[in-house]
Design a protein around this motif. Structure first.
Motif, short mmCIF file in Angstrom:
data_model
loop_
_atom_site.label_atom_id
_atom_site.label_comp_id
_atom_site.label_asym_id
_atom_site.label_seq_id
_atom_site.Cartn_x
_atom_site.Cartn_y
_atom_site.Cartn_z
N LEU A 114 36.05 23.51 -23.45
CA LEU A 114 35.93 24.07 -21.97
C LEU A 114 34.30 23.74 -21.74
O LEU A 114 33.33 24.42 -22.34
CB LEU A 114 36.15 25.65 -22.09
N ILE A 115 34.05 22.74 -21.08
CA ILE A 115 32.68 22.13 -20.73
C ILE A 115 32.21 22.34 -19.15
O ILE A 115 33.15 22.19 -18.46
CB ILE A 115 32.72 20.73 -21.08
N LEU A 116 31.11 23.00 -19.02
CA LEU A 116 30.34 23.21 -17.61
C LEU A 116 29.48 22.11 -17.56
O LEU A 116 28.58 22.01 -18.41
CB LEU A 116 29.93 24.69 -17.76
N GLU A 117 29.50 21.57 -16.19
CA GLU A 117 28.38 20.59 -15.93
C GLU A 117 27.91 20.94 -14.58
O GLU A 117 28.59 21.49 -13.59
CB GLU A 117 28.97 19.52 -15.96
N ARG A 118 26.75 20.56 -14.30
CA ARG A 118 26.09 20.52 -12.95
C ARG A 118 25.65 19.36 -12.68
O ARG A 118 24.94 18.40 -13.34
CB ARG A 118 24.57 21.49 -13.03
N LYS A 119 26.09 18.60 -11.49
CA LYS A 119 26.13 17.30 -10.98
C LYS A 119 25.47 17.17 -9.66
O LYS A 119 25.77 18.00 -9.08
CB LYS A 119 27.41 16.49 -11.15
N THR A 120 24.35 16.17 -9.43
CA THR A 120 23.96 16.03 -8.18
C THR A 120 24.90 15.41 -7.32
O THR A 120 25.62 14.55 -7.65
CB THR A 120 22.69 15.44 -8.36
N SER A 121 24.44 16.00 -5.97
CA SER A 121 25.46 15.24 -4.97
C SER A 121 24.54 15.11 -3.71
O SER A 121 23.55 16.14 -3.65
CB SER A 121 26.46 16.19 -4.88
N PRO A 122 25.00 14.66 -2.49
CA PRO A 122 24.59 14.43 -1.25
C PRO A 122 24.47 15.92 -0.77
O PRO A 122 25.50 16.94 -0.94
CB PRO A 122 25.18 13.50 -0.48
N ILE A 123 23.77 16.33 0.29
CA ILE A 123 23.57 17.36 1.02
C ILE A 123 24.84 17.26 2.07
O ILE A 123 25.47 18.11 2.48
CB ILE A 123 22.33 17.57 1.77
N GLY A 124 24.94 16.01 2.77
CA GLY A 124 26.09 16.08 3.74
C GLY A 124 25.59 15.29 4.93
O GLY A 124 25.23 14.21 5.07
N VAL A 125 25.32 15.98 6.07
CA VAL A 125 25.06 15.37 7.25
C VAL A 125 23.59 16.19 7.58
O VAL A 125 23.22 17.29 7.72
CB VAL A 125 25.89 16.09 8.43
N LEU A 126 22.54 15.15 7.90
CA LEU A 126 21.09 15.40 8.33
C LEU A 126 21.11 15.26 9.85
O LEU A 126 21.40 14.35 10.37
CB LEU A 126 20.08 14.71 7.57
N LEU A 127 20.66 16.32 10.52
CA LEU A 127 20.08 16.07 11.76
C LEU A 127 18.39 16.06 11.91
O LEU A 127 17.65 16.85 11.51
CB LEU A 127 20.41 17.24 12.69
N ILE A 145 20.88 6.52 3.18
CA ILE A 145 21.79 5.57 2.60
C ILE A 145 21.72 5.89 1.13
O ILE A 145 22.63 6.02 0.25
CB ILE A 145 21.73 4.53 3.02
N LYS A 146 20.57 5.93 0.56
CA LYS A 146 20.44 6.09 -1.04
C LYS A 146 20.71 7.24 -1.39
O LYS A 146 21.47 7.36 -2.54
CB LYS A 146 18.78 5.64 -1.14
N SER A 147 20.69 8.29 -0.65
CA SER A 147 21.08 9.64 -1.22
C SER A 147 22.52 10.09 -0.62
O SER A 147 22.91 11.22 -1.15
CB SER A 147 19.86 10.54 -0.80
N GLY A 148 23.05 9.03 -0.17
CA GLY A 148 24.53 9.39 0.13
C GLY A 148 24.84 10.42 1.28
O GLY A 148 25.84 10.98 1.42
N ASN A 149 23.71 10.53 2.18
CA ASN A 149 23.95 11.56 3.36
C ASN A 149 23.93 10.75 4.72
O ASN A 149 23.48 9.57 4.75
CB ASN A 149 22.66 12.19 3.34
N ALA A 150 24.70 11.23 5.67
CA ALA A 150 24.76 10.81 6.95
C ALA A 150 23.68 11.30 7.77
O ALA A 150 23.10 12.34 7.21
CB ALA A 150 26.07 11.27 7.63
N ALA A 151 23.19 10.83 8.69
CA ALA A 151 21.91 11.17 9.49
C ALA A 151 22.30 10.99 11.14
O ALA A 151 22.90 9.83 11.27
CB ALA A 151 20.80 10.53 8.97
#
Length: 475
Positions: A114-127, A145-151
């Motif tokens: 049973l392994i817990l991990e914290r993984k980085t991800s994009p915020i989502g949509v930026l205005l 684009i580099k951080s995987g977020n729409a703007a």
């Protein structure tokens, strides 16, 4: 990137859908999009600067009639020596940075299997809502684009032609890449900001880049989290032990290299015993650059006796309001820190003044005393606090972030110049083998192990951890 006249609801929903596709694109695919952007903007430089010139002509007319500030006009000028090249280099710098997405930055063994991990991800949509600053489009596009977020970008009317030219080039460049066009949208429709600010079901973060009025209006008008700062009231504390060449060089740069910048110094705090020694050469250098010196009574009296008559006559009286003002111009307010029984007591007065009057953006101390500098850096409640360097160093490119979406004085999520890391959040992942919550605690009888694994080395600390991680990786 697309130029759109769609409704705010349509724009935001399309950005949300596009963000999910962008988030799972490979690093190579996102970097390829940045290279294509750079190539397109490089070849279209003359056309973009021609469009920017049209904006500048209109802006200068508006400034002459008092409808637009000179600081805004300065920010609009993309033809300033080196500015276009810095914009292009920022794209390449972001491309070369490590991918911020998909990184495991915490791993815990909860139990066997049973392994817990914290993984980085994009915020989502930026205005992103901004005034002038046409280079913001390239900055935001590359970081998003580099951080995987729409703007979603909404610019001010004063730079319409520049925005249209840059957006068209980026849009064409991205057509040959895997980045969905809806991930980057420049909204052209007038009066849509208030509607966009209501769409918290689609938009995850608002970043306003502009003057105090814009930022405060945004903060007061939305339930969406806002990242940014309303003012750039930056201060420098000058001590008597600071060598004159350092003091002159740093303070002149902080004030005169780009006075319209939010990281330009606006207030100079000076120890009383530096008024006759270090301050006069600084004052002469500032006056030579056309800076107006607004002094309190003590510093004005000292400078009046130390400077040549033709310089002393230029000194002005400061008001209390000057010490809480973002001038964005060749003006600096000077205030004396009275002599105290100890250097620490004097530093505490400077610290207290900054915490009460600054905007918590960037502040600095000029001294040879390391302990006092540390006291200042620990005591000043700002996003960036420096020792013996210019407040103008507060910049994403100078920090090695490639570029920035802005500077945040927030105390959550991200603070200071916001680059790739500031545009990521994280999610929690658990990898199990059928375990359930009732297996643990008083009812189940089992106990959690809660053993941290050092993810930075990717190594287990003992044979037991090694076997667990080997089993986990081979699943």
């Amino acid at each position: 990137m697309s130029l759109t006249n769609a409704t705010p609801q349509e724009v935001a929903r399309a950005a949300r859908l596009g963000s999910r596709k962008l988030a799972i694109l490979s690093t190579d695919a996102r970097n390829a999009a940045l290279i294509a952007m750079h190539a397109g903007l490089s070849s279209a430089k003359d056309d973009i600067l021609a469009a920017n010139k049209l904006d500048l002509e209109a802006a200068n007319k508006a400034a002459e009639s008092g409808k637009l500030s000179q600081s805004l006009v300065k920010r609009l000028d993309l033809g300033k020596p080196g500015k276009y090249e810095d914009m292009l280099q920022g794209i390449l710098d972001v491309c070369e940075l490590e991918d911020p997405i998909g990184k495991i930055n915490l791993r815990t063994i909860l139990d066997d299997g049973l392994i817990l991990e914290r993984k980085t991800s994009p915020i989502g949509v930026l205005l992103i809502i901004f005034e002038a600053r046409p280079e913001v489009i390239a900055n935001i596009a590359s970081l998003a684009i580099k951080s995987g977020n729409a703007a979603i970008l909404k610019g001010g009317k004063e730079s319409t032609e520049s925005f249209k030219a840059i957006s068209s080039v980026i849009s064409k460049a991205l057509q040959s890449t895997d980045v969905p066009s809806d991930c980057l949208q420049l909204v052209q429709t007038h009066d849509v900001i208030s509607d966009l600010l209501k769409l918290d079901q689609y938009i995850d973060l608002v970043i306003p880049r502009g003057g105090n009025k814009l930022v405060r209006t945004v903060k007061d008008s939305t339930a969406i989290p806002v990242l940014g700062h309303a003012d750039g009231i930056c201060s420098i504390y000058l001590r008597a032990d600071c060598p004159i060449p350092i003091a002159v060089r740093v303070i002149v740069d902080a004030k005169a290299s780009y006075p319209a910048g939010c990281n330009a110094v606006e207030t100079l705090l000076v120890d009383e015993n530096a008024l006759q020694t270090v301050l006069p050469p600084v004052a002469e250098a500032l006056l030579a650059r056309g800076v107006s010196l607004r002094c309190d009574a003590v510093s004005k009296a000292a400078l009046s006796s130390a400077l040549e008559k033709h310089s002393a006559i230029l000194l002005q009286d400061a008001t209390d309001a000057d010490y809480s003002t973002e001038f964005l111009d060749l003006i600096i307010a000077i205030k004396t820190v009275p002599t105290q029984p100890t250097p620490e007591a004097a530093a505490d007065i400077a610290i207290s003044h900054i915490n009460d009057h600054s905007s918590h953006h960037t502040d600095a101390i000029l001294t040879l005393d390391r302990a006092l500098a540390t006291r200042f850096q620990d005591g000043v409640d700002s996003s960036s606090v420096y020792w013996n360097t210019s407040t103008r160093m507060a910049d994403g490119q100078r920090y090695g972030f490639g570029t920035e979406v802005g500077i945040s004085t927030n105390k959550i999520h991200s603070r200071g110049p916001v680059g790739l890391e500031g545009l990521t959040i994280y999610r929690w992942l658990i990898h199990g083998e059928g375990q359930v919550s009732t297996d643990y605690g008083a009812g189940g009888g089992k106990k959690f192990r809660h053993e941290s694994v050092p993810v930075e080395e990717g190594m287990a600390r003992n044979e037991e951890e090694l076997e667990l991680l080997r089993k986990f990786r081979n699943r």
